[in-house]
Design a protein around this motif. Sequence first.
Motif, PDB file in Angstrom:
ATOM      1  N   GLY A   1      -0.447  11.559   5.584  1.00  0.00           N
ATOM      2  CA  GLY A   1       0.458  11.088   6.603  1.00  0.00           C
ATOM      3  C   GLY A   1      -0.611  10.938   7.805  1.00  0.00           C
ATOM      4  N   VAL A   2      -1.774  11.706   8.138  1.00  0.00           N
ATOM      5  CA  VAL A   2      -2.597  11.248   9.263  1.00  0.00           C
ATOM      6  C   VAL A   2      -3.340   9.796   8.779  1.00  0.00           C
ATOM      7  CG1 VAL A   2      -5.048  11.962  10.641  1.00  0.00           C
ATOM      8  CG2 VAL A   2      -3.122  13.707   9.901  1.00  0.00           C
ATOM      9  N   PHE A   3      -3.658   9.623   7.757  1.00  0.00           N
ATOM     10  CA  PHE A   3      -4.191   8.207   7.438  1.00  0.00           C
ATOM     11  C   PHE A   3      -3.158   7.271   7.875  1.00  0.00           C
ATOM     12  CE2 PHE A   3      -5.283   4.477   4.801  1.00  0.00           C
ATOM     13  CZ  PHE A   3      -6.539   4.487   5.390  1.00  0.00           C
TER      14      PHE A   3
ATOM     15  N   GLN B   1      -4.107   7.416  -7.910  1.00  0.00           N
ATOM     16  CA  GLN B   1      -4.027   6.172  -7.073  1.00  0.00           C
ATOM     17  C   GLN B   1      -5.189   6.002  -6.207  1.00  0.00           C
ATOM     18  OE1 GLN B   1      -1.456   8.551  -7.184  1.00  0.00           O
ATOM     19  NE2 GLN B   1       0.331   7.487  -7.962  1.00  0.00           N
ATOM     20  N   ALA B   2      -5.835   4.767  -6.026  1.00  0.00           N
ATOM     21  CA  ALA B   2      -6.761   4.653  -5.168  1.00  0.00           C
ATOM     22  C   ALA B   2      -6.899   3.335  -4.591  1.00  0.00           C
ATOM     23  CB  ALA B   2      -8.318   4.914  -5.729  1.00  0.00           C
ATOM     24  N   ALA B   3      -7.751   2.938  -3.578  1.00  0.00           N
ATOM     25  CA  ALA B   3      -7.564   1.663  -2.840  1.00  0.00           C
ATOM     26  C   ALA B   3      -9.014   1.404  -2.320  1.00  0.00           C
ATOM     27  CB  ALA B   3      -6.717   1.561  -1.654  1.00  0.00           C
ATOM     28  N   GLN B   4      -9.603   0.165  -2.396  1.00  0.00           N
ATOM     29  CA  GLN B   4     -10.740  -0.151  -1.781  1.00  0.00           C
ATOM     30  C   GLN B   4     -10.688  -1.384  -1.151  1.00  0.00           C
ATOM     31  OE1 GLN B   4     -14.018  -1.646  -4.419  1.00  0.00           O
ATOM     32  NE2 GLN B   4     -15.486  -1.238  -2.810  1.00  0.00           N
TER      33      GLN B   4
ATOM     34  N   GLY C   1       2.439  12.941  -0.929  1.00  0.00           N
ATOM     35  CA  GLY C   1       3.186  13.540   0.111  1.00  0.00           C
ATOM     36  C   GLY C   1       2.442  13.436   1.302  1.00  0.00           C
ATOM     37  N   ASP C   2       3.009  13.667   2.727  1.00  0.00           N
ATOM     38  CA  ASP C   2       2.034  13.137   3.646  1.00  0.00           C
ATOM     39  C   ASP C   2       1.084  14.622   3.874  1.00  0.00           C
ATOM     40  OD1 ASP C   2       3.621  11.251   4.681  1.00  0.00           O
ATOM     41  OD2 ASP C   2       4.808  12.204   6.161  1.00  0.00           O
ATOM     42  N   ASP C   3       1.534  15.375   3.087  1.00  0.00           N
ATOM     43  CA  ASP C   3       0.289  16.776   3.084  1.00  0.00           C
ATOM     44  C   ASP C   3      -0.725  16.547   2.007  1.00  0.00           C
ATOM     45  OD1 ASP C   3       1.917  17.176   0.865  1.00  0.00           O
ATOM     46  OD2 ASP C   3       1.937  19.398   1.348  1.00  0.00           O
TER      47      ASP C   3
ATOM     48  N   LEU D   1       0.698  -1.392  -0.100  1.00  0.00           N
ATOM     49  CA  LEU D   1      -0.024   0.293   0.040  1.00  0.00           C
ATOM     50  C   LEU D   1       0.967   1.282   0.044  1.00  0.00           C
ATOM     51  CD1 LEU D   1      -2.866  -0.951   2.424  1.00  0.00           C
ATOM     52  CD2 LEU D   1      -3.036   0.198   0.134  1.00  0.00           C
ATOM     53  N   VAL D   2       1.788   1.262   0.637  1.00  0.00           N
ATOM     54  CA  VAL D   2       2.972   2.384   0.747  1.00  0.00           C
ATOM     55  C   VAL D   2       3.331   2.697  -0.491  1.00  0.00           C
ATOM     56  CG1 VAL D   2       4.713   3.295   1.881  1.00  0.00           C
ATOM     57  CG2 VAL D   2       3.125   1.983   3.240  1.00  0.00           C
ATOM     58  N   GLU D   3       3.878   1.473  -0.964  1.00  0.00           N
ATOM     59  CA  GLU D   3       4.484   1.783  -2.415  1.00  0.00           C
ATOM     60  C   GLU D   3       3.435   2.188  -3.696  1.00  0.00           C
ATOM     61  OE1 GLU D   3       6.250  -2.145  -3.407  1.00  0.00           O
ATOM     62  OE2 GLU D   3       7.419  -2.274  -1.775  1.00  0.00           O
ATOM     63  N   HIS D   4       2.272   1.815  -3.468  1.00  0.00           N
ATOM     64  CA  HIS D   4       1.164   2.322  -4.415  1.00  0.00           C
ATOM     65  C   HIS D   4       0.868   3.545  -4.358  1.00  0.00           C
ATOM     66  CE1 HIS D   4      -2.191   1.821  -7.079  1.00  0.00           C
ATOM     67  NE2 HIS D   4      -2.961   2.326  -6.133  1.00  0.00           N
TER      68      HIS D   4
END
Length: 160
Positions: free
Chosen positions: A118-120, A143-146, A98-100, A90-93
């Motif tokens: 960053g908060v997520f 990019q997205a994720a479900q 950026g964290d902001d 997930l981090v790679e995807h």
Amino acid sequence: MYQPLECFTKSWIFKRNDPKIESEDLENIRLFSEQRAGQIWRDYISDEQIHPDHFTDYDWMKKVSAQAPKPKVQWEKIWDSEQSSLPDELVEHFASWGDDTSVYFCCNNELVFELTWGVFKRTWKAFLFLDNGPVLVGKKKKQAAQFHSNGWVNLLFRES
């Protein structure tokens, strides 16, 4: 545009000791009003369906063209572990974020959260108490994720 987190019937997920959310992160998790949530949902998720349970093959996240090269990743094993970071895939995807980066955690057309990437990354375990198909998207990002309740997440790319 926003409403207090206390308006969310499951706000307890953000107030647990495990996983613990620091107060400064909690202050940066915003719950959209139903009207604004509906707009974000239509703009980023679907203008046809109101809930992930209703997605069809016509919705972008179900299309083969939206799937990442490695489209499925197991999240639940790490969620259940002592590890606090997201699964590496997930981090790679989302490596270009950026964290902001503003992100939207979209549960349905009336329930959408806004926070930064960053908060997520620090609070993801709390959000995955809501694992019935929510879609994570970034503002102006592809990019997205479900996330699914079976412990898997689909890594996706949104259509323009």
